[in-house]
Design a protein around this motif. Structure first.
Motif, PDB file in Angstrom:
ATOM      1  N   GLY A  26      39.587  34.568  22.563  1.00  0.00           N
ATOM      2  CA  GLY A  26      38.953  35.827  22.173  1.00  0.00           C
ATOM      3  C   GLY A  26      38.296  36.554  23.329  1.00  0.00           C
ATOM      4  N   ALA A  27      38.689  36.204  24.562  1.00  0.00           N
ATOM      5  CA  ALA A  27      38.013  36.740  25.744  1.00  0.00           C
ATOM      6  C   ALA A  27      38.672  38.019  26.255  1.00  0.00           C
ATOM      7  CB  ALA A  27      38.003  35.695  26.860  1.00  0.00           C
ATOM      8  N   THR A  28      37.904  38.815  26.951  1.00  0.00           N
ATOM      9  CA  THR A  28      38.379  40.014  27.645  1.00  0.00           C
ATOM     10  C   THR A  28      38.573  39.660  29.115  1.00  0.00           C
ATOM     11  OG1 THR A  28      37.079  41.388  26.165  1.00  0.00           O
ATOM     12  CG2 THR A  28      37.808  42.406  28.215  1.00  0.00           C
ATOM     13  N   PRO A  29      39.790  39.852  29.658  1.00  0.00           N
ATOM     14  CA  PRO A  29      40.037  39.479  31.054  1.00  0.00           C
ATOM     15  C   PRO A  29      39.223  40.331  32.014  1.00  0.00           C
ATOM     16  CG  PRO A  29      42.092  40.023  29.917  1.00  0.00           C
ATOM     17  CD  PRO A  29      40.974  40.432  29.020  1.00  0.00           C
ATOM     18  N   ARG A  30      38.753  39.712  33.094  1.00  0.00           N
ATOM     19  CA  ARG A  30      38.047  40.463  34.137  1.00  0.00           C
ATOM     20  C   ARG A  30      38.743  40.342  35.488  1.00  0.00           C
ATOM     21  NH1 ARG A  30      32.338  39.599  35.505  1.00  0.00           N
ATOM     22  NH2 ARG A  30      32.127  41.845  35.699  1.00  0.00           N
ATOM     23  N   LEU A  31      39.107  39.121  35.858  1.00  0.00           N
ATOM     24  CA  LEU A  31      39.674  38.942  37.195  1.00  0.00           C
ATOM     25  C   LEU A  31      40.587  37.729  37.231  1.00  0.00           C
ATOM     26  CD1 LEU A  31      38.149  36.367  38.857  1.00  0.00           C
ATOM     27  CD2 LEU A  31      36.247  37.934  38.593  1.00  0.00           C
ATOM     28  N   ALA A  32      41.389  37.671  38.282  1.00  0.00           N
ATOM     29  CA  ALA A  32      42.262  36.515  38.497  1.00  0.00           C
ATOM     30  C   ALA A  32      42.261  36.146  39.966  1.00  0.00           C
ATOM     31  CB  ALA A  32      43.686  36.835  38.046  1.00  0.00           C
ATOM     32  N   LEU A  33      42.513  34.860  40.232  1.00  0.00           N
ATOM     33  CA  LEU A  33      42.820  34.386  41.577  1.00  0.00           C
ATOM     34  C   LEU A  33      44.286  33.941  41.558  1.00  0.00           C
ATOM     35  CD1 LEU A  33      39.720  32.086  42.371  1.00  0.00           C
ATOM     36  CD2 LEU A  33      39.944  34.548  42.722  1.00  0.00           C
ATOM     37  N   LEU A  34      45.002  34.235  42.620  1.00  0.00           N
ATOM     38  CA  LEU A  34      46.437  33.938  42.687  1.00  0.00           C
ATOM     39  C   LEU A  34      46.689  32.983  43.840  1.00  0.00           C
ATOM     40  CD1 LEU A  34      49.416  34.496  41.964  1.00  0.00           C
ATOM     41  CD2 LEU A  34      49.283  36.557  43.402  1.00  0.00           C
ATOM     42  N   SER A  35      47.233  31.811  43.530  1.00  0.00           N
ATOM     43  CA  SER A  35      47.511  30.801  44.546  1.00  0.00           C
ATOM     44  C   SER A  35      49.019  30.581  44.624  1.00  0.00           C
ATOM     45  CB  SER A  35      46.783  29.511  44.164  1.00  0.00           C
ATOM     46  OG  SER A  35      47.058  28.498  45.090  1.00  0.00           O
ATOM     47  N   LEU A  36      49.609  30.923  45.764  1.00  0.00           N
ATOM     48  CA  LEU A  36      51.063  30.867  45.923  1.00  0.00           C
ATOM     49  C   LEU A  36      51.468  29.791  46.917  1.00  0.00           C
ATOM     50  CD1 LEU A  36      51.793  34.699  46.335  1.00  0.00           C
ATOM     51  CD2 LEU A  36      52.325  33.282  44.335  1.00  0.00           C
ATOM     52  N   ALA A  37      52.491  29.011  46.567  1.00  0.00           N
ATOM     53  CA  ALA A  37      53.157  28.128  47.531  1.00  0.00           C
ATOM     54  C   ALA A  37      54.594  28.625  47.635  1.00  0.00           C
ATOM     55  CB  ALA A  37      53.098  26.669  47.085  1.00  0.00           C
TER      56      ALA A  37
END
Lengths: 349, 349
Positions: B89-100
């Motif tokens: 039920g959350a509203t998104p605020r931010l993301a971290l993106l980790s790529l290999a």
């Protein structure tokens, strides 16, 4: 009862999650919903800002299973993230752990990896709030996301250094690179499963510092709380890279005095025996020390920080300059600082 | 100027980070320190709880580059995380993106992956706050950590279902599995680089739903804000698994009415042609719909939710029972629900 000699693929994802949850201690009150739901729910700290970072260890890029035990891998995966929090002056609160495991990974190895991770988490008084476990058709990947908090307007950024600021580094540098070198010199050809022989004597400490770096959390927090630093970064890619990062972010340059750089004595001896310039080798060593700048205004606070953080040595190694560019001042010569460019991850190990 | 036909290894990590930062729009005011420092610094929302989740896509486990474009991979990697936030039920605020990234990954592919990720991020009005880029000696790994917020005591957990509660699912199920099946049936032997032929007609929508699932953010938020659901989970591992998870977490059982389960018509036709039971196939499809329970007390709020979320169909598919166990009620028979055990990640694709 599951045989720990079995593989993670045999156990299945759910059993792994259960196994992990059994290891967790009491949940802190602010962790409203911990591991086991779709997401973790967390109470934030009133009046504090959140600090978030992520860093991954990939087998074959960042570590070699022939000389890093699963517990070392778990410990180091959290340590490199906590070092980023330390560099911001943040206090760790929680982590998420995302694992991609080869099918053949043993349950006992999984347990040990979690153990190494939780050992450092307990020491840093933080909670494992959630995560993800999946298969990997290739390397073991340990991805960590760490969250901490910091007082408003106290976070240590890279961009605050000004001309005339003094440049400091904590502890000593070079040990991690020397430890890694020693380990590499001891393993057989790729494919050998046994862990490298354990070091004794002078190389014990460098090997320990490579396998289990100690994030400088107390120092970072003291620098932030005391407003003692104008800019800060951790040495995750070595001193040469760190100096360059601070310079670029702050729009300044640096002159570094070679004689002041605190190269670890055991590392120095190791590199000298190998015919390598100890300073150059130490400057690209990932020691997870803090590199920070101090203005004339903040030297008073720095003295207070030094009292607070007890045993951590702080060496003044240079000065910020108005002119861009990085200069290493040796006894009678000056040279540009090399190795400040970070390639696409470290070379395969 | 860098040639986008070049590889990420040639460009180097720093160039990739710069390339990514150039794509980011204006930084929201609450993002005190964005990408480019040791960690992100974020202002939290007063009176809200933080919701944190992480989920990874691993090439060869969760996707096949022969029929997922880089943009699809970037989109889906964020979508599966946002679905977890929706389920809380959350509203998104931010993301971290980790790529290999494999060394041979092209710069143009990197750009497209970031593009797909940022497309969904923009739609969800969230910021990319930081991340990490490293080499992979094996598969492409896209690991995402997403953070949202939710009002106090409003988060939708898995454990709140009670005997007598009605079980609902949003939208339709089965399309993602049918779309994946169609794609697999179209690709050549492993190693072929070209993307599978594009579907037309009835299979377009199932393929789109596999490649680009739409997280049910609006529905999740409405269920939470309106206190309409007693428990909720997203269908990241299919309906059979979701029902089991809710049952175990809440200490209850479920009876599911086969006839009420909203199997997608195109998926039904596809599975029938393939000689597979459409319901069984649909029940293990990862459609990222929401599965939730509603008590008799909350059916009023549910009607309000339905008005708020407009077009999303909500089907009542069963009832929570005091007795543990999961039963599928067909027209004249009853059978235990199969496939509720999630293996160690999905089978290699």
């Amino acid at each position: 009862v599951v045989d720990p000699r079995g593989t993670v693929a045999e156990a299945g994802e759910r059993a792994l999650v259960d196994r992990l949850r059994d290891r967790l201690g009491a949940t802190p009150g602010w962790l409203v919903t911990g591991p086991g739901d779709d997401a973790a729910v967390v109470e934030s700290v009133r009046g504090r800002l959140e600090v978030l970072t992520t860093d991954a260890l990939v087998e074959g890029v960042h570590f070699d299973r022939r000389f890093m035990s699963p517990a070392d891998v778990g410990f180091r995966a959290l340590a490199v993230n906590l070092s980023d929090l330390a560099a911001m002056g943040a206090t760790p609160r929680l982590a998420l752990l995302s694992l991609a495991l080869p099918d053949s990974y043993r349950l006992s190895e999984f347990d040990d990896l979690i153990g190494g991770f939780l050992e450092l988490a307990a020491r840093a008084r933080m909670a494992l709030a959630g995560g993800n476990i999946t298969r990997s058709p290739g390397p073991l990947v340990v991805d960590v996301m760490a969250v901490g908090c910091v007082k408003r307007r106290r976070a240590l950024e890279r961009r605050g250094a000004r001309p005339g600021d003094a440049l400091f580094v904590s502890g000593t540098i070079g040990a991690a690179a020397a430890g890694l070198d020693w380990l590499r010199s001891r393993v057989g050809p790729p494919g050998r499963d046994d862990l490298a022989a354990e070091p004794c004597g002078d190389m014990q400490e460098p090997v320990r510092r490579y396998r289990r770096p100690e994030p400088r959390l107390r120092l970072g927090r003291a620098l932030a709380d005391g407003r003692a630093a104008t800019a800060c970064i951790d040495l995750s890619d070595g001193l040469a890279d760190g100096v360059q990062q601070l310079a670029v972010a702050s729009g300044i340059g640096f002159v570094v005095d070679a004689v002041s750089v605190p190269v670890d004595p055991a590392a120095r001896a190791w590199f000298e025996r190998a015919g390598v310039d100890p300073l150059q080798a130490a400057m690209s060593s990932d020691d997870y020390e803090l590199l920070f700048t101090v203005s004339s205004r903040t030297r008073g606070p720095l003295a207070a920080v030094q009292r607070l953080t007890g045993g951590v040595a702080l060496a003044r190694i240079g000065t910020a300059t108005r002119e861009a560019g990085l200069t290493l001042r040796r006894e009678s010569t000056e040279e540009p600082i090399q190795g400040g460019f970070r390639h696409f991850g470290p070379a395969p190990r």
